[in-house]
Design a protein around this motif. Structure first.
Motif, PDB file in Angstrom:
ATOM      1  N   GLN A 166       0.816  -1.214   0.000  1.00 43.72           N
ATOM      2  CA  GLN A 166       0.000   0.000   0.000  1.00 43.72           C
ATOM      3  C   GLN A 166       0.853   1.268   0.000  1.00 43.72           C
ATOM      4  OE1 GLN A 166      -0.837   1.631   3.369  1.00 43.72           O
ATOM      5  NE2 GLN A 166      -0.353  -0.017   4.797  1.00 43.72           N
ATOM      6  N   MET A 216       0.273   4.259  -2.575  1.00 40.57           N
ATOM      7  CA  MET A 216      -0.069   5.617  -2.156  1.00 40.57           C
ATOM      8  C   MET A 216       0.904   6.627  -2.744  1.00 40.57           C
ATOM      9  SD  MET A 216      -2.543   5.273   0.210  1.00 40.57           S
ATOM     10  CE  MET A 216      -2.408   6.268   1.665  1.00 40.57           C
ATOM     11  N   SER A 217       2.204   6.282  -2.787  1.00 36.30           N
ATOM     12  CA  SER A 217       3.156   7.302  -3.203  1.00 36.30           C
ATOM     13  C   SER A 217       3.283   7.395  -4.722  1.00 36.30           C
ATOM     14  CB  SER A 217       4.522   7.065  -2.559  1.00 36.30           C
ATOM     15  OG  SER A 217       4.949   5.755  -2.784  1.00 36.30           O
ATOM     16  N   ILE A 253      -5.700   4.813  -7.434  1.00 41.47           N
ATOM     17  CA  ILE A 253      -5.471   3.441  -6.999  1.00 41.47           C
ATOM     18  C   ILE A 253      -6.732   2.638  -7.268  1.00 41.47           C
ATOM     19  CG2 ILE A 253      -5.023   1.961  -4.987  1.00 41.47           C
ATOM     20  CD1 ILE A 253      -3.518   4.268  -3.720  1.00 41.47           C
ATOM     21  N   PRO A 281      -5.256   8.379  -3.916  1.00 37.53           N
ATOM     22  CA  PRO A 281      -4.755   7.844  -2.646  1.00 37.53           C
ATOM     23  C   PRO A 281      -5.476   8.463  -1.443  1.00 37.53           C
ATOM     24  CG  PRO A 281      -2.921   8.261  -4.110  1.00 37.53           C
ATOM     25  CD  PRO A 281      -4.147   8.761  -4.820  1.00 37.53           C
ATOM     26  N   ARG A 282      -5.773   9.761  -1.523  1.00 35.97           N
ATOM     27  CA  ARG A 282      -6.476  10.416  -0.408  1.00 35.97           C
ATOM     28  C   ARG A 282      -7.882   9.847  -0.227  1.00 35.97           C
ATOM     29  NH1 ARG A 282      -4.466  14.834   1.860  1.00 35.97           N
ATOM     30  NH2 ARG A 282      -2.352  15.242   1.180  1.00 35.97           N
ATOM     31  N   TYR A 319      -7.687   6.441   1.302  1.00 34.47           N
ATOM     32  CA  TYR A 319      -7.256   6.423   2.698  1.00 34.47           C
ATOM     33  C   TYR A 319      -8.321   7.023   3.612  1.00 34.47           C
ATOM     34  CZ  TYR A 319      -4.028   6.661   6.651  1.00 34.47           C
ATOM     35  OH  TYR A 319      -3.421   6.481   7.866  1.00 34.47           O
ATOM     36  N   ILE A 341      -5.629  -0.701   3.475  1.00 35.09           N
ATOM     37  CA  ILE A 341      -4.811   0.506   3.377  1.00 35.09           C
ATOM     38  C   ILE A 341      -4.550   1.021   4.782  1.00 35.09           C
ATOM     39  CG2 ILE A 341      -4.692   2.840   2.473  1.00 35.09           C
ATOM     40  CD1 ILE A 341      -4.986   1.143   0.172  1.00 35.09           C
TER      41      ILE A 341
END
Lengths: 352, 273
Positions: free
Chosen positions: A204, A208-209, A214, A228-229, A232, A244
Motif C-alpha cells: 500500500q 499511495m506514493s 489506486i 490515494p487520499r 485512505y 490501506i
C-alpha cells in the motif's frame, strides 16, 4: 507535473473478465476501467485478487473472455498480441536476458525494430546517461545488484518509447532501503516521461506514493477506485479500510449525534440513523486527554516507543484491542487507565 | 594440513586410486604400448590415416555420429519444449515411453531396427503391398542412423526438459513485449538458455554414437563403423596392433568431444546430461 500529462496514450478496458482452467477458475470479474493519457494507475490488492491478470490483459499476454475489449487511445487492441502493442513491461524477476550485457539488453527492443545502428547507439547512450549507469554499460547481468538490474529493466522498457508502461511488482524482490530509493526514481521517471503507466503491487505504501489513482481489488473484483487520499480517508468498505494503513474498529449503537460503544461514546455529527453500526478510525486520529473528561476510556495493554511517536495497544473497548498513535512525550505503562477521543471528522461509519 | 589429516586423506583416496589405476590407467597404458609394439613402432598410429579401410571407417563413424547428434538435438529440442510446456492426457506415459530406449542394450535396438526396416520388416511388407517393391534399409547407413537416433533422442529430451523447466517465462514475455516475433524469442531467449544442456547432451550423443557396438553388430551392415572395425581386426584378423591403435584414436576423439563440451558449458553440465 500536469504539463506533461497530456501526451500519453489513454487505456480503456470494457467488460474484461478472465476465466482460467476451462471455465472453472474466475480470476477476474467483468471490469471496466478508463485510464487517461499520462496517468499512473496502481492496481493494489492481495495475491490472487486479479491485479496481475488485469495487467496481463492490458499487456496482451492474456486475452479477456469473449465480450471484453481493450483500447489504447482509439485503437482496439483486443486481438493484438503483446509484440504488436508497443508497450514497455517491467517484471518482478527483472527478466533481463542473461546472455546479453547491460547495453545489449537496453538495445534489444531497438534492434528488434530494425533501427539503424547509429540511432540505437544514440538512444542507448541517452538512456544510460539518464539512468546513471555509465559504469555498468558493459557489465554482465549477473554482476549487477537487484536495484541495478531493475534500473536496466526500466531503461530497456522505456528506450523503445512505448505507448504505455506496465510494471508488475517491480520492487517486490528488493530489500527495504533499495525499495524506497527506487520508488522515488520510478516516480520521477513517470512524471518526467508523462507516460501512461499501470503499476501492480500488493504494497500500500508504494500504491499511495506512486499512484495518481489506486484501484483496490479483491477476489477478482474492484473494491474501490480513487485517489490515494480518497482511498485512505474515504474507504467504501471494510476490506479497503483494513488493506490501506491500519485501522481500528468498534461496534456500537447509534443514537442522536453520537455512537455508544463499549468504552464510552464517539461523536457522529452527521448521523441520520439509529441502530447497530461499526465505527472505523485510524490510529493517528485519536487525541489522548484526561481520563476524567474523556469520551472513551480504556486500559493500556502494551506501548511501543518508536522515537517520533508512541504506539499504544489499548484494551477494554470490546473484543478487539485498538491501536493509538501519539506524538506526545508522555511515557505510558501497561495497565494504566487512559482516556481519549476520536476526531469526529475522521471517523468512518459502516451501518450494519 | 598436518600429518594426521594427510594420512586420513590418503586412506580416503585409496579406493578411488586403486580402481582408477587397475581399470583405467594400466589398461590404457597397455593399449598404447600394444599399439606401438608392431614392427614399425608408433608409426602404426599413422596407419589409420593411410590404410583406406581404417580411414574410411573413421570418417564414416565421425559423419554418422555428427549427423545423429545434430538431428537428435533438433528433434528432441522441439519435442522436449513441447512436452515441458503442454499438459495433456497421457503426457506422463508418453514421457516414460520416450525414455524407454535407455533401458535396452544395443543388440535389442538393432533387432528392432531389423523388425522395422529389414528384409521381412514392417516397412518392407507395407511397401511391397503398396508399390510391389520391398524397401529395406536396416542393413545400410539408414538403419544405423535410425537405431542411433532411437537411443540418442531420450538422452537429449530429458536434458532439454530439465533446462526448459528452469527457464523464467518472464524472459520470453519481456522479449515479446519489446516487439520480438516468435522466431526471435527462440533465437535470442530460448536457445541461449538451453545452450549448456544442448552442448552437454550433444556431447553425450556424439560419444555414445562413436562407441556404439551392439546395434552395428546386430545389423551387420555393409558400413564398418569404428567399433566394428576394431572387433574385426581383433577377432578375425588377429591384428592386435591395428585394433589397439584404432581403440586409442576412438578414445581420444570421444574424450576430446566430452572435454570440449565440459569446458564450453560449465564443469557440471556433462554430469547433469
Amino acid at each position: 507535473m500536469s504539463g506533461s500529462r497530456d501526451h500519453g496514450t489513454a487505456i480503456k478496458l470494457l467488460s474484461c473478465a478472465k476465466t482460467f482452467g476451462g471455465g472453472t477458475v474466475r480470476a477476474l470479474e467483468s471490469l471496466d476501467l478508463e485510464i487517461t493519457g499520462g496517468e499512473t494507475v496502481v492496481l493494489l490488492g492481495p495475491s490472487g485478487c486479479g491485479k496481475t491478470t488485469t495487467l496481463r490483459i492490458v499487456a496482451g499476454l492474456e486475452e479477456p473472455d469473449p465480450g471484453g475489449r481493450v483500447f489504447f487511445g482509439d485503437d482496439d487492441v483486443t486481438r493484438l498480441p503483446i509484440e504488436k502493442r508497443n508497450i514497455g513491461m517491467v517484471f518482478q524477476s527483472y527478466a533481463l536476458f542473461p546472455n546479453m550485457n547491460v547495453r545489449e539488453n537496453i538495445a534489444y527492443g531497438l534492434k528488434v525494430r530494425k533501427m539503424p545502428k547509429v540511432e540505437i547507439d544514440r538512444r542507448v547512450g541517452e538512456m544510460v546517461e539518464m539512468m546513471h549507469m555509465g559504469e555498468l554499460e558493459f557489465r554482465r547481468i549477473d554482476q549487477l545488484s537487484g536495484g541495478q538490474r531493475q534500473r536496466v529493466a526500466l531503461a530497456r522498457a522505456i528506450v523503445v518509447r512505448p505507448r504505455v508502461l506496465l510494471l508488475d511488482e517491480p520492487l517486490t524482490a528488493l530489500d527495504a532501503i533499495l525499495r524506497t530509493r527506487l520508488r522515488v526514481e520510478i516516480d520521477e521517471l513517470l512524471r518526467r516521461l508523462g507516460i501512461t503507466a499501470v503499476y501492480v503491487t500488493h504494497d500500500q505504501g508504494e500504491a499511495m506514493s506512486l499512484g495518481d489513482r489506486i484501484v483496490v481489488m479483491s477476489n477478482g473484483k474492484v473494491e474501490q477506485i480513487g485517489t490515494p487520499r480518497d482511498i485512505y480517508y474515504k474507504p467504501n468498505s471494510e476490506f479497503v479500510a483494513e488493506f490501506i494503513g491500519s485501522i481500528n474498529r468498534l461496534h456500537g449503537i447509534a443514537c442522536g449525534d453520537h455512537v455508544e460503544v463499549a468504552g464510552g461514546t464517539v461523536p457522529w455529527l452527521l448521523n441520520q440513523s439509529s441502530g447497530k453500526v461499526e465505527i472505523l478510525f485510524r490510529p493517528e486520529n485519536v487525541g489522548i486527554c484526561d481520563v476524567s473528561v474523556a469520551q472513551l476510556k480504556g486500559k493500556v495493554v502494551t506501548s511501543f516507543f518508536q522515537g517520533d511517536r508512541t504506539r499504544l495497544i489499548v484494551g477494554g473497548l470490546g473484543e478487539r484491542d485498538i491501536v493509538i498513535e501519539t506524538t506526545d512525550r508522555t511515557e505510558y505503562i501497561s495497565g494504566q487507565d487512559i482516556g481519549f477521543q476520536v476526531d469526529p471528522d475522521s471517523i468512518i461509519v459502516l451501518e450494519k | 594440513m598436518n600429518r594426521h589429516e594427510y594420512r586420513n586423506l590418503v586412506i580416503l583416496v585409496l579406493p578411488t586410486a586403486i580402481v582408477c589405476i587397475a581399470f583405467f590407467i594400466l589398461p590404457m597404458a597397455k593399449l598404447v604400448m600394444i599399439g606401438g609394439s608392431g614392427e614399425r613402432g608408433l608409426v602404426a598410429y599413422l596407419d589409420i590415416l593411410t590404410k583406406p579401410r581404417h580411414f574410411e571407417s573413421l570418417i564414416a563413424t565421425l559423419l554418422l555420429s555428427i549427423l545423429v547428434t545434430v538431428t537428435a538435438l533438433a528433434v528432441a529440442t522441439i519435442s522436449g519444449l513441447f512436452l515441458e510446456r503442454n499438459r495433456f492426457r497421457g503426457r506422463g506415459l508418453l514421457i516414460s515411453m520416450l525414455t524407454f530406449p535407455l533401458a535396452f542394450p544395443g543388440v535389442v535396438i538393432g533387432f528392432m531396427v531389423i523388425m522395422l526396416g529389414g528384409r521381412q520388416g514392417l516397412v518392407s511388407e507395407i511397401s511391397k503391398a503398396v508399390t510391389g517393391d520391398k524397401i529395406v534399409f536396416a542393413y545400410s547407413i539408414v538403419g544405423l542412423f535410425v537405431g542411433y537416433m532411437y537411443f540418442s533422442i531420450p538422452r537429449v529430451i530429458l536434458t532439454i526438459m530439465a533446462a526448459a523447466e528452469k527457464l523464467d517465462p518472464a524472459l520470453e514475455e519481456a522479449a515479446r513485449s519489446l516487439g520480438a516475433p516468435q522466431w526471435r524469442v527462440v533465437l535470442d531467449v530460448i536457445l541461449p538458455a538451453l545452450k549448456p544442456g544442448l552442448i552437454a547432451s550433444g556431447a553425450i550423443c556424439f560419444a555414445t554414437s562413436m562407441g556404439a557396438f551392439g546395434t552395428a553388430f546386430t545389423l551387420a551392415t555393409n558400413i564398418d563403423v569404428l567399433p566394428m572395425t576394431i572387433y574385426t581386426e581383433f577377432t578375425l584378423n588377429a591384428n592386435i596392433v591395428g585394433a589397439a591403435t584404432l581403440s586409442i584414436v576412438l578414445g581420444i576423439i570421444t574424450w576430446t568431444a566430452l572435454y570440449i563440451a565440459r569446458s564450453l558449458s560449465g564443469s557440471n553440465a556433462v554430469a547433469a546430461g
